[in-house]
Design an enzyme around this catalytic site. Structure first.
Site, PDB file in Angstrom:
ATOM      1  CG  ASN A   9      -1.708   1.265   1.497  1.00 13.66           C
ATOM      2  OD1 ASN A   9      -1.855   1.866   0.380  1.00 13.66           O
ATOM      3  ND2 ASN A   9      -2.415   1.577   2.599  1.00 13.66           N
ATOM      4  CD  GLU A  92      -2.730   5.277   7.239  1.00 13.94           C
ATOM      5  OE1 GLU A  92      -1.702   5.086   7.585  1.00 13.94           O
ATOM      6  OE2 GLU A  92      -2.821   5.376   5.836  1.00 13.94           O
TER       7      GLU A  92
END
Length: 246
Positions: A9, A92
């Site tokens: 990621n 997040e």
């Protein structure tokens, strides 16, 4: 046998020039494992043209296929750009955008509808870990974030303890194993042993070359969702190699 998956990621990092890192990873993408890189949305199409055996995914998608949602990207758009996967429910996103389990489930369903594999993220905060609430939190998020209809073909689940992401802190192997065993058992209760036994469970949270081998040897860990260490081939390839050897 579940095929192991090394997923990266890139978060809000990377550039057109940085796609050279994917080129550098390609020789290590052997038939032994699957490899996935999720760059920023604007780089997905370009990454997909040069990625070879490395799959490309998005980092988020909207729950709707289209509409008046300024700044958002749909799963359909990601699919058209060449993505095969999309991350949903990353901590997040849950923190910065107040995404609920219901939001995550809707996005995961949208991913399936578009023909993408949803990499559904769950994980506890440090306060929840220290308060002894880890398994309660994981169970609640797993139940609420994974839609009905999950299969090994459309779903990957990633356990990312929030307090370990980007901090250098890593749970003990026993703690990682406890959560992964719990997730497998919860999936079996809901979807049955045959389906749950095929769903890949990834660990994420400060995974690096120095700890990858022992993490991959832990019960029910089928790979990793890697953040910062996936930005450079020199850091990510050793993780890929460790997974292929596990």
């Amino acid at each position: 046998m579940r095929r192991k998956l090394a997923a990266g990621n890139w978060k809000m990092n990377g550039s057109v020039a940085a796609l050279a890192q994917i080129e550098a990873m390609k020789p290590a993408a052997t038939d032994a494992i699957d490899v996935l890189i999720c760059p920023p949305a604007l780089l997905v199409a370009q990454a997909a043209t040069i990625s070879g055996d490395i799959a490309v995914g998005g980092q988020d998608c909207h729950a709707n296929a289209s509409g008046a949602h300024t700044g958002d990207t749909s799963a359909v758009m990601l699919k058209e750009a060449g993505a095969s996967h999309v991350i949903t429910g990353h901590s997040e996103r849950r923190t910065d955008h107040a995404e609920s389990d219901e939001n995550v489930a809707a996005k995961s369903q949208a991913a399936w509808d578009a023909g993408l594999i949803a990499v559904i993220c769950i994980g506890e905060t440090l306060d929840e870990r220290e308060g002894g609430e880890t398994l309660n939190v994981i169970g609640t998020q797993l139940a609420g974030s994974v839609p009905d209809g999950a299969t090994a073909e459309n779903t990957v689940v990633a356990y990312e303890p929030v307090w370990a992401i980007g901090t250098g802190k890593v749970p003990t192997l026993d703690q990682i194993g406890e959560v992964h065993d719990f997730m497998r058992a919860e999936l079996e209760k809901r979807f049955g042993k045959d389906i749950a036994g095929g769903v890949r469970l990834l660990y994420g949270g400060s995974v690096k070359a120095s700890n990858a081998t022992e993490i991959f040897a832990t019960s029910n860990v089928d790979g990793a969702l890697v953040g910062g260490a996936s930005l450079k081939a020199d850091d990510f390839v050793p993780i890929m190699t460790a997974l292929a050897a596990s």
